[in-house]
Design a protein around this motif. Structure first.
Motif, PDB file in Angstrom:
ATOM      1  N   MET A  49       0.842  -1.180   0.000  1.00  0.00           N
ATOM      2  CA  MET A  49       0.000   0.000   0.000  1.00  0.00           C
ATOM      3  C   MET A  49       0.885   1.241   0.000  1.00  0.00           C
ATOM      4  O   MET A  49       1.985   1.239   0.544  1.00  0.00           O
ATOM      5  CB  MET A  49      -0.900   0.033   1.232  1.00  0.00           C
ATOM      6  N   SER A  50       0.392   2.320  -0.599  1.00  0.00           N
ATOM      7  CA  SER A  50       1.170   3.540  -0.596  1.00  0.00           C
ATOM      8  C   SER A  50       1.129   4.169   0.770  1.00  0.00           C
ATOM      9  O   SER A  50       0.216   3.983   1.549  1.00  0.00           O
ATOM     10  CB  SER A  50       0.592   4.494  -1.646  1.00  0.00           C
ATOM     11  N   THR A  51       2.138   4.966   1.065  1.00  0.00           N
ATOM     12  CA  THR A  51       2.196   5.642   2.348  1.00  0.00           C
ATOM     13  C   THR A  51       2.107   7.136   2.128  1.00  0.00           C
ATOM     14  O   THR A  51       2.500   7.665   1.084  1.00  0.00           O
ATOM     15  CB  THR A  51       3.505   5.309   3.073  1.00  0.00           C
ATOM     16  N   ALA A  52       1.616   7.835   3.130  1.00  0.00           N
ATOM     17  CA  ALA A  52       1.481   9.279   3.025  1.00  0.00           C
ATOM     18  C   ALA A  52       2.852   9.912   3.095  1.00  0.00           C
ATOM     19  O   ALA A  52       3.765   9.415   3.743  1.00  0.00           O
ATOM     20  CB  ALA A  52       0.589   9.805   4.148  1.00  0.00           C
ATOM     21  N   THR A  53       3.054  11.042   2.433  1.00  0.00           N
ATOM     22  CA  THR A  53       4.336  11.741   2.436  1.00  0.00           C
ATOM     23  C   THR A  53       4.201  13.045   3.182  1.00  0.00           C
ATOM     24  O   THR A  53       3.096  13.559   3.384  1.00  0.00           O
ATOM     25  CB  THR A  53       4.788  12.025   1.000  1.00  0.00           C
ATOM     26  N   LEU A  54       5.322  13.587   3.579  1.00  0.00           N
ATOM     27  CA  LEU A  54       5.341  14.856   4.281  1.00  0.00           C
ATOM     28  C   LEU A  54       5.756  15.944   3.319  1.00  0.00           C
ATOM     29  O   LEU A  54       6.736  15.804   2.586  1.00  0.00           O
ATOM     30  CB  LEU A  54       6.315  14.792   5.468  1.00  0.00           C
ATOM     31  N   THR A  55       5.039  17.049   3.298  1.00  0.00           N
ATOM     32  CA  THR A  55       5.348  18.162   2.410  1.00  0.00           C
ATOM     33  C   THR A  55       6.312  19.103   3.093  1.00  0.00           C
ATOM     34  O   THR A  55       6.268  19.291   4.315  1.00  0.00           O
ATOM     35  CB  THR A  55       4.070  18.912   2.040  1.00  0.00           C
ATOM     36  N   SER A  85     -11.720   0.349  -2.406  1.00  0.00           N
ATOM     37  CA  SER A  85     -10.883  -0.855  -2.460  1.00  0.00           C
ATOM     38  C   SER A  85     -11.120  -1.757  -1.255  1.00  0.00           C
ATOM     39  O   SER A  85     -11.005  -2.981  -1.355  1.00  0.00           O
ATOM     40  CB  SER A  85      -9.403  -0.473  -2.546  1.00  0.00           C
ATOM     41  N   VAL A  86     -11.462  -1.174  -0.108  1.00  0.00           N
ATOM     42  CA  VAL A  86     -11.736  -1.971   1.091  1.00  0.00           C
ATOM     43  C   VAL A  86     -12.947  -2.868   0.857  1.00  0.00           C
ATOM     44  O   VAL A  86     -12.950  -4.056   1.201  1.00  0.00           O
ATOM     45  CB  VAL A  86     -11.965  -1.062   2.309  1.00  0.00           C
ATOM     46  N   LEU A  87     -13.979  -2.301   0.250  1.00  0.00           N
ATOM     47  CA  LEU A  87     -15.215  -3.048   0.019  1.00  0.00           C
ATOM     48  C   LEU A  87     -15.067  -4.023  -1.150  1.00  0.00           C
ATOM     49  O   LEU A  87     -15.577  -5.144  -1.098  1.00  0.00           O
ATOM     50  CB  LEU A  87     -16.367  -2.073  -0.240  1.00  0.00           C
ATOM     51  N   ILE A  88     -14.375  -3.600  -2.195  1.00  0.00           N
ATOM     52  CA  ILE A  88     -14.178  -4.486  -3.343  1.00  0.00           C
ATOM     53  C   ILE A  88     -13.357  -5.705  -2.954  1.00  0.00           C
ATOM     54  O   ILE A  88     -13.605  -6.819  -3.415  1.00  0.00           O
ATOM     55  CB  ILE A  88     -13.512  -3.719  -4.508  1.00  0.00           C
ATOM     56  N   ALA A  89     -12.353  -5.509  -2.082  1.00  0.00           N
ATOM     57  CA  ALA A  89     -11.549  -6.640  -1.617  1.00  0.00           C
ATOM     58  C   ALA A  89     -12.418  -7.664  -0.891  1.00  0.00           C
ATOM     59  O   ALA A  89     -12.221  -8.878  -1.031  1.00  0.00           O
ATOM     60  CB  ALA A  89     -10.433  -6.143  -0.699  1.00  0.00           C
ATOM     61  N   LYS A  90     -13.393  -7.170  -0.122  1.00  0.00           N
ATOM     62  CA  LYS A  90     -14.334  -8.080   0.539  1.00  0.00           C
ATOM     63  C   LYS A  90     -15.100  -8.905  -0.491  1.00  0.00           C
ATOM     64  O   LYS A  90     -15.264 -10.123  -0.342  1.00  0.00           O
ATOM     65  CB  LYS A  90     -15.319  -7.274   1.392  1.00  0.00           C
ATOM     66  N   ILE A  91     -15.560  -8.241  -1.533  1.00  0.00           N
ATOM     67  CA  ILE A  91     -16.342  -8.927  -2.560  1.00  0.00           C
ATOM     68  C   ILE A  91     -15.486  -9.951  -3.284  1.00  0.00           C
ATOM     69  O   ILE A  91     -15.944 -11.063  -3.583  1.00  0.00           O
ATOM     70  CB  ILE A  91     -16.932  -7.892  -3.537  1.00  0.00           C
ATOM     71  N   LEU A 107      -5.762  -1.242  -7.807  1.00  0.00           N
ATOM     72  CA  LEU A 107      -5.593  -2.692  -7.904  1.00  0.00           C
ATOM     73  C   LEU A 107      -4.613  -3.192  -6.847  1.00  0.00           C
ATOM     74  O   LEU A 107      -4.802  -4.276  -6.285  1.00  0.00           O
ATOM     75  CB  LEU A 107      -5.100  -3.062  -9.303  1.00  0.00           C
ATOM     76  N   ARG A 108      -3.572  -2.406  -6.571  1.00  0.00           N
ATOM     77  CA  ARG A 108      -2.613  -2.807  -5.547  1.00  0.00           C
ATOM     78  C   ARG A 108      -3.262  -2.825  -4.167  1.00  0.00           C
ATOM     79  O   ARG A 108      -3.028  -3.728  -3.368  1.00  0.00           O
ATOM     80  CB  ARG A 108      -1.418  -1.856  -5.568  1.00  0.00           C
ATOM     81  N   HIS A 109      -4.096  -1.829  -3.896  1.00  0.00           N
ATOM     82  CA  HIS A 109      -4.788  -1.778  -2.606  1.00  0.00           C
ATOM     83  C   HIS A 109      -5.757  -2.950  -2.464  1.00  0.00           C
ATOM     84  O   HIS A 109      -5.831  -3.587  -1.409  1.00  0.00           O
ATOM     85  CB  HIS A 109      -5.555  -0.457  -2.480  1.00  0.00           C
ATOM     86  N   ILE A 110      -6.512  -3.221  -3.531  1.00  0.00           N
ATOM     87  CA  ILE A 110      -7.468  -4.338  -3.493  1.00  0.00           C
ATOM     88  C   ILE A 110      -6.736  -5.649  -3.255  1.00  0.00           C
ATOM     89  O   ILE A 110      -7.171  -6.492  -2.455  1.00  0.00           O
ATOM     90  CB  ILE A 110      -8.270  -4.393  -4.807  1.00  0.00           C
ATOM     91  N   SER A 111      -5.606  -5.839  -3.936  1.00  0.00           N
ATOM     92  CA  SER A 111      -4.834  -7.074  -3.783  1.00  0.00           C
ATOM     93  C   SER A 111      -4.339  -7.245  -2.346  1.00  0.00           C
ATOM     94  O   SER A 111      -4.439  -8.336  -1.765  1.00  0.00           O
ATOM     95  CB  SER A 111      -3.654  -7.063  -4.757  1.00  0.00           C
ATOM     96  N   ALA A 112      -3.804  -6.160  -1.772  1.00  0.00           N
ATOM     97  CA  ALA A 112      -3.290  -6.246  -0.404  1.00  0.00           C
ATOM     98  C   ALA A 112      -4.405  -6.516   0.604  1.00  0.00           C
ATOM     99  O   ALA A 112      -4.248  -7.321   1.529  1.00  0.00           O
ATOM    100  CB  ALA A 112      -2.555  -4.949  -0.048  1.00  0.00           C
ATOM    101  N   LEU A 113      -5.545  -5.859   0.419  1.00  0.00           N
ATOM    102  CA  LEU A 113      -6.657  -6.053   1.348  1.00  0.00           C
ATOM    103  C   LEU A 113      -7.291  -7.431   1.182  1.00  0.00           C
ATOM    104  O   LEU A 113      -7.724  -8.044   2.167  1.00  0.00           O
ATOM    105  CB  LEU A 113      -7.706  -4.957   1.123  1.00  0.00           C
TER     106      LEU A 113
END
Length: 282
Positions: A1-7, A130-136, A31-37
């Motif tokens: 999953m991507s991580t937040a960056t600091l500006t 992506s959280v919900l799609i991963a469930k499906i 797609l990466r988020h769905i795969s990880a979840l």
């Protein structure tokens, strides 16, 4: 999953976390988020194998129960016996499997919110959908397992495929597509209701009339006129008829198109509502 960056910030001021908006996440990121979840959900099943009992046992229990309890009488009224009823029943049960498994999605989502899991997901810079799609995705995998067991039971008891392997695969695909649409309804129920028990109770009240007021278990010709009208508009009847036609032969065009229309309508209406409710749920 991507991580937040600091500006970068001026000297003496606190760093500010960059705001990640779902609209800025590209297809590859989604797609990466769905795969990880989805992997996270699969690991949960691995840690709790008892959660697969319904998938493993439901096809066996339903097939044996209906074939040997109702097969003689219903099959006789169809001009055959248990063998003919078996060929009629198994495609109908394929349509029903997705509905029963779909109800588990709603209780799972509700339970994850109760445990605080979903709150952690909502703080992450990931697409909310992506959280919900991963469930499906994971539940569709569970449905495929149940479908394979159901078909194995059917062939073991003497079911005969009236078309071809391609017809069988098309029937499985149609059942999966419709089930994915139904899962959005149960996700919305899981997000809207306070407890998993309430989701289960409501799901039961919805599923029972749809399943038994359809052509899944018996032909509808002997039903009262008002009930036949209900079954004509029941999406499960159209799905069961379409699956039956694809597997056993017969006209399928009307039932397939009606099923796809129901699938599209349900998804277009409930998927955005579910994602919106997921964002705003407190």
């Amino acid at each position: 999953m991507s991580t937040a960056t600091l500006t970068p910030t001026p000297t003496g001021s606190a760093p500010v976390k960059a705001v990640t908006d779902e609209g800025r996440i590209g297809l590859r990121g989604n797609l990466r988020h769905i795969s990880a979840l989805a992997r996270r959900n699969l690991l949960q099943i691995k840690k709790d194998p008892e959660s697969m009992f319904d998938v493993l046992l439901m096809p066996i229990v339903f097939t044996l129960l209906f074939v040997y309890v109702f097969g003689g009488s219903v099959g006789g009224s169809m001009g055959g016996g248990r063998q003919e009823y078996l060929n009629y029943l198994v495609p109908g049960l394929m349509a029903m499997m997705g509905m029963n498994i779909a109800s588990a999605v709603g209780t799972g989502v509700n339970d994850d919110f109760r445990k605080g899991v979903m709150d952690r997901f909502r703080t992450m810079p990931i697409a909310r959908s992506s959280v919900l799609i991963a469930k499906i995705v994971v539940e569709l995998g569970r449905m495929m397992v149940a479908t394979v067991i159901l078909l194995c039971m059917g062939f073991a008891l003497g079911m005969e495929l009236g078309t071809s392997v391609l017809g069988l695969l098309a029937a499985v695909a149609l059942s999966a597509v419709f089930s994915a649409a139904i899962m959005w309804i149960f996700i919305l129920l899981g997000l809207a209701m306070k407890t998993a028990q309430a989701v289960q109770g409501t799901g039961f009240l919805v599923l029972m009339p749809l399943q038994f007021g359809s052509s899944i278990f018996a032909p509808t010709q002997t039903m009262p006129g008002w009930l036949q009208t209900f079954t004509d508009y029941n999406p499960l009847s159209n799905l069961a008829d379409a699956v039956r036609g694809l597997m056993m032969g017969g006209p399928v065009a009307h039932s397939v198109w009606v099923t796809l229309a129901w699938t599209l309508a349900i998804t277009v209406v409930t998927a955005p509502l579910a994602v919106s409710k997921f964002r705003k749920k407190t």
